[in-house]
Design an enzyme around this catalytic site. Sequence first.
Site, PDB file in Angstrom:
ATOM      1  N   ASN A 110       1.095   9.266   0.721  1.00  0.00           N
ATOM      2  CA  ASN A 110      -0.183   8.891   1.328  1.00  0.00           C
ATOM      3  C   ASN A 110       0.050   7.577   2.063  1.00  0.00           C
ATOM      4  OD1 ASN A 110      -2.819   8.347   1.919  1.00  0.00           O
ATOM      5  ND2 ASN A 110      -3.574   8.609  -0.188  1.00  0.00           N
ATOM      6  N   ARG A 133      -4.808   4.003  -1.473  1.00  0.00           N
ATOM      7  CA  ARG A 133      -3.515   3.497  -0.999  1.00  0.00           C
ATOM      8  C   ARG A 133      -3.201   3.954   0.425  1.00  0.00           C
ATOM      9  NH1 ARG A 133       0.230   1.544  -4.220  1.00  0.00           N
ATOM     10  NH2 ARG A 133      -0.374   1.070  -6.333  1.00  0.00           N
ATOM     11  N   MET A 175       0.841  -1.186   0.000  1.00  0.00           N
ATOM     12  CA  MET A 175       0.000   0.000   0.000  1.00  0.00           C
ATOM     13  C   MET A 175       0.884   1.247   0.000  1.00  0.00           C
ATOM     14  SD  MET A 175      -2.768  -1.539  -0.183  1.00  0.00           S
ATOM     15  CE  MET A 175      -4.058  -0.343   0.027  1.00  0.00           C
ATOM     16  N   CYS A 176       0.330   2.363   0.333  1.00  0.00           N
ATOM     17  CA  CYS A 176       0.951   3.687   0.323  1.00  0.00           C
ATOM     18  C   CYS A 176       1.053   4.212  -1.113  1.00  0.00           C
ATOM     19  CB  CYS A 176       2.339   3.718   0.944  1.00  0.00           C
ATOM     20  SG  CYS A 176       2.375   3.285   2.676  1.00  0.00           S
ATOM     21  N   GLY A 177       0.832   5.473  -1.253  1.00  0.00           N
ATOM     22  CA  GLY A 177       0.958   6.110  -2.561  1.00  0.00           C
ATOM     23  C   GLY A 177       2.040   7.165  -2.505  1.00  0.00           C
TER      24      GLY A 177
END
Lengths: 504, 351
Positions: free
Chosen positions: B174, B30, B1-3
């Site tokens: 993010n 994300r 995940m994470c953007g």
Amino acid sequence: MSLGSVPLKYRIQIDRQQCMQCMRCVDNCSYGVFREEDDGNILIDSRKCTACHRCISMCPRDAINLSERPVDYRSHPLWTPEAREDVINQSRSGRIVLAGMGNAKDYPIIYDRLVLDACQVTNPSIDPLREPMELRTYLGQKPSKLDIRKQENGDFELNTKLSPNLELQTPIMIGHMSYGAISLNAQLSLAKAAAKTGTYMGTGEGGLHKDIYPYQDNMIVQVASGRFGVDINYLERGAAIEIKIGQGAKPGIGGHLPGEKVCTDVSCTRMIPAGSDAISPAPHHDIYSIEDLAQLVRGLKEATEWKKPVFVKIAAVHNVAAVAAGIARSSADAVVIDGFRGGTGASPKVFRDNVGIPIEAAVASVDQKLNDQGIRNKVSVIASGGIRNSADIAKSIALGADAVYIGTAALISMGCRVCGNCYRGLCPWGIATQREDLVSRLDPEVESEHVANLINSWTLELSELMGAAGINSIESLRGNRSRLRGYMLDEGTLDVLQVKPVGA
Amino acid sequence: MCGIIGVIDRHKQKMNGSGIKEALSLMNERGSGEGAGYAAYGIYPDFEDCYALHIFFDNLVEPKSKVDDIIQKWGRIVHQEEIPTKEQPNLKRNHVPWRYFFKPYTDLMPGSLTPDEDIVKYLVMEINSSAIEGALVFSSGKNMGVFKAAGWPEDVANFYKIDEYEGYIWLAHNRYPTNTPGWWGGAHPFNLLNWSVVHNGEITSYGTNQRYVESNGYQCTMFTDTEVVAYLFDLLGRHHELPSEIIVKAMAPPFWDEIDEMDDHERALNKAIRLTYGPALMNGPFAIVVATHNGIVGFTDRIKLRPLVVGEHGSRLYISSEEAAIRTMDPQVEDIHMPGAGEPVIGRVVT
């Protein structure tokens, strides 16, 4: 008043209905447990049994049964049978009790209280069958930084010269077991296995027999206090040189190969007269400080034109971290730490079982000290002494080792049953003996395959363990304490290991 | 995940923060609302010779007076103020973000090749390693700043009035925390001096990397794996003076099989990097963008377990987790492509 005999440790029994009186047990037992009587019956003297299992392995009818301690003592929590037997034996002999193999006391095994990590969901594990997994390891000095400049044409220029390093295809090496302590066939088996698996083995302090020359590129030659077999030819043949200061099974004392084991071949290899005792003094008589050690390290490097890494081996003792930090500054390329479970051909039992510290704690504290001093990357750390499986190896590396030496495990893969009687020179498996008939039982072709299989299978398991932890390069496992947790370990030990408890 | 998303204008033309806010917000799937942040370069032209120390204070009494004391021992505070913010209904204010514009007394760090930077690094480590309870330095570069908090991208951007800043390099992140807590200090970007890092992934070699940077005088205090990346770039880039391409090779090197196939010169170079910088090698899934004053570099792990997309338009280079994020920021973007595993994408300022 007579002390009498101690009760027998093992009882051997033959199922007479199964036995076909082929006499293989008689032929195979070098300790004389079995004797053929005139009427063709087999007479058993269980008192001589060492539980080496040679007879059981060779019996074609599974007719032999071995039981441990058939006669017991009055139970007592302090005066164990072993304690009483040692007293009785020493009262009778007035001598130091000798013992073979590693520490046989029931200390907790730290390895078994450390658990490894595995990835789930957000951090995918890596499948070693489908993705590259890198276990290649380089042992030797590394620079603290590189001088790399970008040239006008875009190329990068490397201005740092690297020190010589050993290249291993797996972080598993075979520890030092000398010709003399073990047979030439045993050494040959190990040497062939090292070559097959792309790793290295140690010569021990017994010199380098000419039959091992074909495998010299996979040999680390040892310089111990006795300097047996050491000359320029010996040094030049090794891929690396190891100075032995101490040994895990007997920290603080030297070695002794009895004269009866010094046959012509051993005498030539060790460069000592046949039949003479080969005694390694406890200290090197030219080393009384780190400065003296540095002189020997540099002297050996100078003799070999600075082309070979020089390792220094010490036993794991209370201040091992400080000693290792000194060694790192002595120009040595690797420090070998031998834990108190380390094996041996012969050691005073009181040393083997009571002196030194566990390798897990020693490696962790050495790694921490070198790291604190900013020199961890300068020198390699090799752990040895009681490595039993691939998990022990993974844990050793996560605690800070670059590579490990295995000893007893390699012998077990050649047949050794850890009977602990190596010092008697009667090893029925042809390993810890120089008796020709016994040595000939060990086929180097076959046994090298077994040793290589062991190293290969542990390497595969190590790959799987790394993949499960989401790691595809051994560098990223080294010193990676976050992939370990301690289970039922006390706070003090966790602190030394720098490992969190389970659940944290 | 994470953007993640990063952009550089190679001619140093400035962009305000509205575009990157929208791009980051597009990647809300994300994130989890537990962390977002922005880094911008060139935003403090009035104080371009000063180090901008962004600090979270738990309160402006005790921790701040302690911070005032320690930094005034090491240099001069040219200006200080609370970072302008605007309350957001969905963002809980846990700290007071403050900024100092600071000039170190360089003669206090004799023997250092970069005494001003070493003084600032020392102050960051000293304050953050709990020496001062209730204060956390989260940005310490010159003419740049990080703005981050626990919240959704748009809320964090609105809270810090990101629209009002103008920079020629922007990074944004993010966060979807999976193995460490969601808190203001744990939000990305992570920063030390001029290095800023946004990261999507989990670094399985964290224990090894952490020990390596700590043995070189850094202290990891953020409870997350990403801060080591900032410290590694500072160590290898500033102290060891390695070019960006070589730093990436140290962190995500070619496999030995590939090195074995190289010509002598390349093989020797790559072998030396792996031997020397083995503890800097990073494992696990990651996509990272790192910025400094003269450029950005993006790269992924060696088997590309996290996505990374690159796009270009004129003098601008975009690196992001998602093509859609880049297109949100610049619908005219061209040359969209995906770099190979471990392959660095570098955008440099052209002057």
